[in-house]
Write a protein that holds these residues in place. Structure first.
Motif, PDB file in Angstrom:
ATOM      1  N   PHE A 363       0.970  -1.115   0.015  1.00 41.68           N
ATOM      2  CA  PHE A 363      -0.016   0.108   0.004  1.00 41.68           C
ATOM      3  C   PHE A 363       0.725   1.281   0.130  1.00 41.68           C
ATOM      4  CE2 PHE A 363      -2.543   3.634   1.855  1.00 41.68           C
ATOM      5  CZ  PHE A 363      -3.711   3.164   1.337  1.00 41.68           C
ATOM      6  N   ALA A 364       1.977   1.168   0.952  1.00 39.62           N
ATOM      7  CA  ALA A 364       2.606   2.446   0.819  1.00 39.62           C
ATOM      8  C   ALA A 364       3.429   2.729  -0.331  1.00 39.62           C
ATOM      9  CB  ALA A 364       3.687   2.282   2.129  1.00 39.62           C
ATOM     10  N   GLU A 365       3.954   1.523  -1.018  1.00 42.54           N
ATOM     11  CA  GLU A 365       4.650   1.866  -2.383  1.00 42.54           C
ATOM     12  C   GLU A 365       3.641   1.722  -3.534  1.00 42.54           C
ATOM     13  OE1 GLU A 365       7.706   2.272  -2.802  1.00 42.54           O
ATOM     14  OE2 GLU A 365       8.469   2.180  -0.838  1.00 42.54           O
ATOM     15  N   SER A 366       2.459   1.569  -3.349  1.00 43.07           N
ATOM     16  CA  SER A 366       1.222   1.696  -4.362  1.00 43.07           C
ATOM     17  C   SER A 366       1.529   0.696  -5.425  1.00 43.07           C
ATOM     18  CB  SER A 366       1.081   2.931  -4.787  1.00 43.07           C
ATOM     19  OG  SER A 366      -0.056   3.247  -5.452  1.00 43.07           O
ATOM     20  N   CYS A 367       1.915  -0.704  -4.876  1.00 43.76           N
ATOM     21  CA  CYS A 367       2.650  -1.388  -5.881  1.00 43.76           C
ATOM     22  C   CYS A 367       1.202  -2.289  -6.603  1.00 43.76           C
ATOM     23  CB  CYS A 367       3.126  -2.783  -5.161  1.00 43.76           C
ATOM     24  SG  CYS A 367       3.460  -4.178  -6.229  1.00 43.76           S
ATOM     25  N   LEU A 503      -6.270   1.490   7.672  1.00 45.97           N
ATOM     26  CA  LEU A 503      -5.979   2.427   6.339  1.00 45.97           C
ATOM     27  C   LEU A 503      -5.289   3.695   6.909  1.00 45.97           C
ATOM     28  CD1 LEU A 503      -9.219   1.619   4.452  1.00 45.97           C
ATOM     29  CD2 LEU A 503      -7.014   0.612   4.156  1.00 45.97           C
ATOM     30  N   LEU A 504      -5.868   4.218   7.989  1.00 40.37           N
ATOM     31  CA  LEU A 504      -5.333   5.549   8.192  1.00 40.37           C
ATOM     32  C   LEU A 504      -3.843   5.433   8.772  1.00 40.37           C
ATOM     33  CD1 LEU A 504      -8.089   7.095  10.391  1.00 40.37           C
ATOM     34  CD2 LEU A 504      -7.403   7.641   8.062  1.00 40.37           C
ATOM     35  N   GLU A 505      -3.455   4.246   9.191  1.00 42.86           N
ATOM     36  CA  GLU A 505      -2.263   4.039   9.539  1.00 42.86           C
ATOM     37  C   GLU A 505      -1.248   3.713   8.407  1.00 42.86           C
ATOM     38  OE1 GLU A 505      -1.576   0.732  12.270  1.00 42.86           O
ATOM     39  OE2 GLU A 505      -2.748   1.607  13.762  1.00 42.86           O
ATOM     40  N   TRP A 506      -1.932   2.920   7.529  1.00 41.47           N
ATOM     41  CA  TRP A 506      -1.146   2.931   5.999  1.00 41.47           C
ATOM     42  C   TRP A 506      -0.749   4.313   5.435  1.00 41.47           C
ATOM     43  CZ3 TRP A 506      -3.705  -2.273   3.676  1.00 41.47           C
ATOM     44  CH2 TRP A 506      -3.431  -3.243   4.768  1.00 41.47           C
ATOM     45  N   MET A 507      -1.747   5.053   5.605  1.00 39.58           N
ATOM     46  CA  MET A 507      -1.726   6.497   4.722  1.00 39.58           C
ATOM     47  C   MET A 507      -0.579   7.166   5.533  1.00 39.58           C
ATOM     48  SD  MET A 507      -5.825   7.430   4.201  1.00 39.58           S
ATOM     49  CE  MET A 507      -5.531   8.907   3.667  1.00 39.58           C
ATOM     50  N   GLU A 508      -0.287   6.931   6.923  1.00 37.73           N
ATOM     51  CA  GLU A 508       0.874   7.761   7.322  1.00 37.73           C
ATOM     52  C   GLU A 508       2.031   7.068   6.785  1.00 37.73           C
ATOM     53  OE1 GLU A 508       0.774   7.857  11.530  1.00 37.73           O
ATOM     54  OE2 GLU A 508      -1.246   7.577  11.609  1.00 37.73           O
ATOM     55  N   ASP A 509       2.048   5.625   6.413  1.00 38.73           N
ATOM     56  CA  ASP A 509       3.446   5.133   5.900  1.00 38.73           C
ATOM     57  C   ASP A 509       3.595   5.520   4.705  1.00 38.73           C
ATOM     58  OD1 ASP A 509       3.433   3.327   8.019  1.00 38.73           O
ATOM     59  OD2 ASP A 509       2.581   1.672   7.000  1.00 38.73           O
ATOM     60  N   VAL A 510       2.695   6.013   3.878  1.00 34.03           N
ATOM     61  CA  VAL A 510       2.959   6.564   2.477  1.00 34.03           C
ATOM     62  C   VAL A 510       3.802   7.845   2.417  1.00 34.03           C
ATOM     63  CG1 VAL A 510       1.671   7.524   0.570  1.00 34.03           C
ATOM     64  CG2 VAL A 510       0.669   5.673   1.504  1.00 34.03           C
ATOM     65  N   VAL A 511       3.443   8.259   3.514  1.00 32.88           N
ATOM     66  CA  VAL A 511       4.145   9.774   3.684  1.00 32.88           C
ATOM     67  C   VAL A 511       5.663   9.636   4.057  1.00 32.88           C
ATOM     68  CG1 VAL A 511       4.603  11.998   4.791  1.00 32.88           C
ATOM     69  CG2 VAL A 511       2.304  11.224   3.622  1.00 32.88           C
ATOM     70  N   GLN A 512       5.751   8.684   5.250  1.00 35.84           N
ATOM     71  CA  GLN A 512       6.868   8.309   6.176  1.00 35.84           C
ATOM     72  C   GLN A 512       8.146   7.566   5.275  1.00 35.84           C
ATOM     73  OE1 GLN A 512       7.823   9.802   8.828  1.00 35.84           O
ATOM     74  NE2 GLN A 512       5.708  10.923   8.506  1.00 35.84           N
ATOM     75  N   GLY A 514       6.693   5.901   1.770  1.00 39.78           N
ATOM     76  CA  GLY A 514       6.364   5.273   0.420  1.00 39.78           C
ATOM     77  C   GLY A 514       6.302   6.544  -0.724  1.00 39.78           C
ATOM     78  N   THR A 515       5.268   6.560  -1.334  1.00 34.95           N
ATOM     79  CA  THR A 515       5.375   7.479  -2.401  1.00 34.95           C
ATOM     80  C   THR A 515       5.053   8.748  -2.361  1.00 34.95           C
ATOM     81  OG1 THR A 515       2.917   6.955  -2.889  1.00 34.95           O
ATOM     82  CG2 THR A 515       4.519   5.411  -4.121  1.00 34.95           C
ATOM     83  N   GLY A 516       4.851   9.067  -0.975  1.00 37.27           N
ATOM     84  CA  GLY A 516       4.420  10.514  -0.591  1.00 37.27           C
ATOM     85  C   GLY A 516       5.540  10.825   0.242  1.00 37.27           C
ATOM     86  N   SER A 517       6.622  10.326   0.299  1.00 37.90           N
ATOM     87  CA  SER A 517       8.018  10.592   1.291  1.00 37.90           C
ATOM     88  C   SER A 517       8.547  12.062   1.060  1.00 37.90           C
ATOM     89  CB  SER A 517       9.099   9.744   0.875  1.00 37.90           C
ATOM     90  OG  SER A 517       9.438   9.756  -0.274  1.00 37.90           O
ATOM     91  N   SER A 518       8.018  12.763  -0.019  1.00 33.54           N
ATOM     92  CA  SER A 518       8.570  14.170  -0.198  1.00 33.54           C
ATOM     93  C   SER A 518       7.883  15.025   0.847  1.00 33.54           C
ATOM     94  CB  SER A 518       8.233  14.592  -1.878  1.00 33.54           C
ATOM     95  OG  SER A 518       6.800  14.490  -2.115  1.00 33.54           O
ATOM     96  N   LEU A 519       6.950  14.785   1.350  1.00 33.75           N
ATOM     97  CA  LEU A 519       5.895  15.456   2.428  1.00 33.75           C
ATOM     98  C   LEU A 519       6.361  15.269   3.725  1.00 33.75           C
ATOM     99  CD1 LEU A 519       2.430  14.322   0.848  1.00 33.75           C
ATOM    100  CD2 LEU A 519       3.811  16.622   0.356  1.00 33.75           C
ATOM    101  N   LYS A 520       7.461  14.443   3.973  1.00 33.50           N
ATOM    102  CA  LYS A 520       7.777  14.122   5.335  1.00 33.50           C
ATOM    103  C   LYS A 520       8.270  15.533   6.307  1.00 33.50           C
ATOM    104  CE  LYS A 520      10.983  10.661   4.648  1.00 33.50           C
ATOM    105  NZ  LYS A 520      11.855   9.942   4.849  1.00 33.50           N
ATOM    106  N   GLY A 528      -1.535  10.258   3.810  1.00 33.12           N
ATOM    107  CA  GLY A 528      -2.416  10.317   2.431  1.00 33.12           C
ATOM    108  C   GLY A 528      -2.122   9.136   1.575  1.00 33.12           C
ATOM    109  N   LYS A 529      -2.432   9.289   0.251  1.00 32.54           N
ATOM    110  CA  LYS A 529      -2.430   8.369  -0.654  1.00 32.54           C
ATOM    111  C   LYS A 529      -2.363   8.939  -2.067  1.00 32.54           C
ATOM    112  CE  LYS A 529      -2.322   4.315  -2.556  1.00 32.54           C
ATOM    113  NZ  LYS A 529      -1.287   4.821  -3.513  1.00 32.54           N
ATOM    114  N   SER A 530      -1.453   8.712  -2.846  1.00 30.33           N
ATOM    115  CA  SER A 530      -1.037   9.276  -3.939  1.00 30.33           C
ATOM    116  C   SER A 530      -1.498   8.371  -5.318  1.00 30.33           C
ATOM    117  CB  SER A 530       0.602   9.137  -4.350  1.00 30.33           C
ATOM    118  OG  SER A 530       1.109   8.035  -4.232  1.00 30.33           O
ATOM    119  N   GLY A 531      -1.642   9.038  -6.365  1.00 31.31           N
ATOM    120  CA  GLY A 531      -2.593   8.194  -7.357  1.00 31.31           C
ATOM    121  C   GLY A 531      -2.010   8.762  -8.765  1.00 31.31           C
ATOM    122  N   THR A 532      -1.736   7.982  -9.656  1.00 25.85           N
ATOM    123  CA  THR A 532      -1.589   8.494 -11.121  1.00 25.85           C
ATOM    124  C   THR A 532      -2.390   7.529 -12.055  1.00 25.85           C
ATOM    125  OG1 THR A 532       0.862   9.048 -10.584  1.00 25.85           O
ATOM    126  CG2 THR A 532       0.163   8.779 -12.687  1.00 25.85           C
ATOM    127  N   ALA A 533      -3.172   8.088 -12.869  1.00 22.28           N
ATOM    128  CA  ALA A 533      -3.924   7.415 -13.607  1.00 22.28           C
ATOM    129  C   ALA A 533      -3.870   7.864 -15.247  1.00 22.28           C
ATOM    130  CB  ALA A 533      -5.645   7.855 -13.385  1.00 22.28           C
TER     131      ALA A 533
END
Length: 596
Positions: A363-367, A503-512, A514-520, A528-533
């Motif tokens: 989830f954190a890496e949005s695999c 899911l809220l904990e996993w969204m923390e992992d995304v920033v810490q 994962g794909t949102g690490s630029s927000l640390k 949060g959760k990133s997305g590219t469609a």
């Protein structure tokens, strides 16, 4: 014979007397009764209608109700002073050549152009220049200089400009048709009605009691009679027009507009919700629009915060929720990603893959490989149930039945439901579910829905209903109607408090990590959760870029969704950067208000 002649005379006088009496009674009826009756098809009495025939009037205020933000700051209604030109002959204008030349300099326009415009007038007109349809606001100095000219065919009058002549991302406010008020008032005031946004959904409640008009007496040649004072006609009702208080914070709205402008964001939306009750604090849609100058073909008036778009990996919130609720995996299950799923032509966004990772890391890496594997395990019903519990595939805005006598009342205009599976596809097909599970194919979500899904998780799975309207008051300030925040816990297949917490904990992992690490390193600790469609725009491959999340993690105050549309396929995720900037701005606002 004489007797017959005398009788005829007597009868004649009698008939004449009766006719005079009838005529007198008729005149009395007109003066005492009919003068108060309205002319058929008009809002004016007979006397008012007769006055209009020899007067010319300028509409200064439409009489329509106004909107404010949550702190009482006006969103509509800006009083300006503007010049009014009355018809003048060519000879008259030539005689005032020097004064007209001075006037042109004061107004910042070309003298010849001013003369041409003025000379063609058949009716009074508010001055709006040659390059605009919006009456120009005059400064105090300009007003004094114009009055010193003492031009008889020129007046300076107050005028209510509803929106202000500026571009904004406030498409939720909308605009009205028929608002062009520079023209002469001959018969009835032109119908003004809401065409989009709150102006449309609130239209039947805020139309008011009529306009404010200033009448100028004119002679038979249409010239203003200078020694007769103008007359102002305005509604006399202490209750109307109504004032509508919204949940919007105009300072936050404009601050975020500035952020998107500086970032060069061309298409998309930013939605900010109050994490406590899902109130809409700001909703910015791009491209911007000017409600005073609408060009329908450009589509700028569409509110992209309410329009559904392909969500990409943001939809993995649904897939993860469905998996956890149905016990089809656990946070510790391991998967292997080598970059290719091996079926349906699906690959991971990371070339070479993520290697062996567990569900939480996936989830954190949005695999994509992890979530494609999970989506195959789900039934269509399990996926749609989880989507519904988060508010996808349906309108989520606050609605009411029977509100102030209205059968159905939904303040958010043109809110789209979005989709999970298209009705034309077989959702039992594994390929359909896999593509949907990673937020592609027919999946469509609006930024409002995405932000609201975060609020739902923050409320432990209780589905919230975002408000944009807070209350309605009479003109005298008396409360007419409050609105109450709405929420509901879905019966049956909702999302549990336990799943929400995971899911809220996993969204923390995304920033810490994962794909949102630029927000640390932002002012707040974020999640949060990133997305590219991947989408097609005019046959070209483009990307929708998303980031949805909340902050601060320790005490959530806002949920934010950012969508940047129509981006190059090799560009970085602009939505993540804008999310960070918006969060820093909100942190500063909270610190300034003492709420942090």
């Amino acid at each position: 014979m004489r007797l017959i002649r005398n009788k005829r005379i007597t009868y004649g006088w009698l008939i004449l007397t009766v006719l005079i009496a009838i005529l007198t009674m008729r005149l009395a009826w007109v003066q005492l009764v009919m003068k108060h009756q309205r002319v058929p098809g008009s809002r004016h009495t007979m006397v008012e209608a007769s006055l209009i025939q020899r007067e010319r009037g300028i509409v200064l205020d439409s009489g329509r109700g106004h909107f404010t933000d949550r702190n009482g700051k006006p969103l509509t209604g800006n009083l300006i002073w503007t010049a009014v030109l009355f018809p003048a002959g060519e000879k008259e204008l030539k005689g005032a050549h020097h004064q007209v030349a001075k006037l042109a300099r004061i107004l910042g326009t070309d003298k010849d152009q001013l003369l041409e415009t003025w000379g063609k007038l058949k009716e009074p007109q508010l001055w709006h220049g040659a390059d605009s349809r919006i009456p120009r606001s005059l400064s105090k100095q300009q007003i004094e200089q114009i009055r010193e000219l003492e031009l008889p065919k020129l007046k300076v009058l107050p005028y209510e400009q509803r929106y202000g002549n500026r571009l904004s991302g406030m498409q939720w406010l909308g605009f009205v048709s028929g608002q062009r008020k520079e023209s002469l008032f001959f018969q009835d005031y032109p119908e003004i009605s809401g065409t989009s946004g709150l102006e449309k959904t609130m239209d039947s409640l805020i139309r008011g009691e009529g306009p404010t008009i200033v009448y100028f007496p004119v002679n038979s040649t249409n010239e203003v009679i200078q020694d007769m004072k103008p007359m102002v006609k305005a509604p006399d009702n202490r209750y109307y027009p109504l004032r509508v208080s919204t949940t919007i914070d105009i300072d936050i709205q404009r601050g975020i507009e500035a952020i998107t402008e500086k970032a060069g964001m061309r298409e998309g939306a930013v939605v900010v919700l109050d994490a406590r009750n899902a109130d809409i604090v700001a909703m910015v849609s791009r491209p911007f629009y000017n409600p005073e100058q609408i060009h329908p073909k450009d589509g700028q008036w569409e509110n992209r915060g309410l329009k559904a778009a392909t969500p990409g990996s943001v939809f993995k919130l649904v897939t993860a929720a469905a998996i956890l609720e149905n016990g089809l995996s656990s946070p510790n299950e391991h998967f292997h990603c080598d970059g290719e799923f091996g079926k349906f032509g699906l690959s991971c966004w990371k070339k070479g893959g993520h290697g062996t990772i567990d569900l939480r890391e996936g989830f954190a890496e949005s695999c994509n490989v992890v979530f494609a594997t999970l989506a195959e395990r789900l039934t269509p019903q399990q996926m749609t149930s989880a989507a519904s519990a988060l508010g996808f595939g349906q309108t989520v805005g606050w609605q009411s039945q029977g509100f102030l006598g209205l059968r159905s009342f939904a303040p958010l205009d043109h809110e789209e439901k979005g989709t999970v599976f298209s009705g034309s596809v077989d959702a039992s097909d594994a390929g359909v579910r896999v593509q949907t599970g990673i937020g592609q194919r027919d999946a469509a979500v609006s930024p409002l829905q995405a932000a609201n899904a975060v609020v739902t998780l923050l409320h432990g799975g209780v589905k919230t209903k975002p408000r944009i309207m807070k209350q309605i008051r009479y003109a005298n300030g008396q409360l007419l109607q409050d609105t109450t925040p709405l929420s509901e816990r879905p019966l049956g297949n909702g999302i549990s408090r336990e799943t929400s917490s995971i899911l809220l904990e996993w969204m923390e992992d995304v920033v810490q990590e994962g794909t949102g690490s630029s927000l640390k390193n932002r002012k707040w600790t974020l999640a949060g959760k990133s997305g590219t469609a991947q989408v097609k725009v005019k046959g070209r491959a483009r990307n929708n870029q998303w980031f949805v999340g909340y902050g601060p993690v320790e005490k959530p105050r806002y949920a934010v969704a950012v969508l940047v549309e129509n981006r190059s396929t090799n560009s970085s995720n602009q939505a993540t950067e804008i999310f960070g900037q918006v969060s820093d701005f909100l942190a500063s606002v909270e610190a300034g208000s003492g709420s942090a």
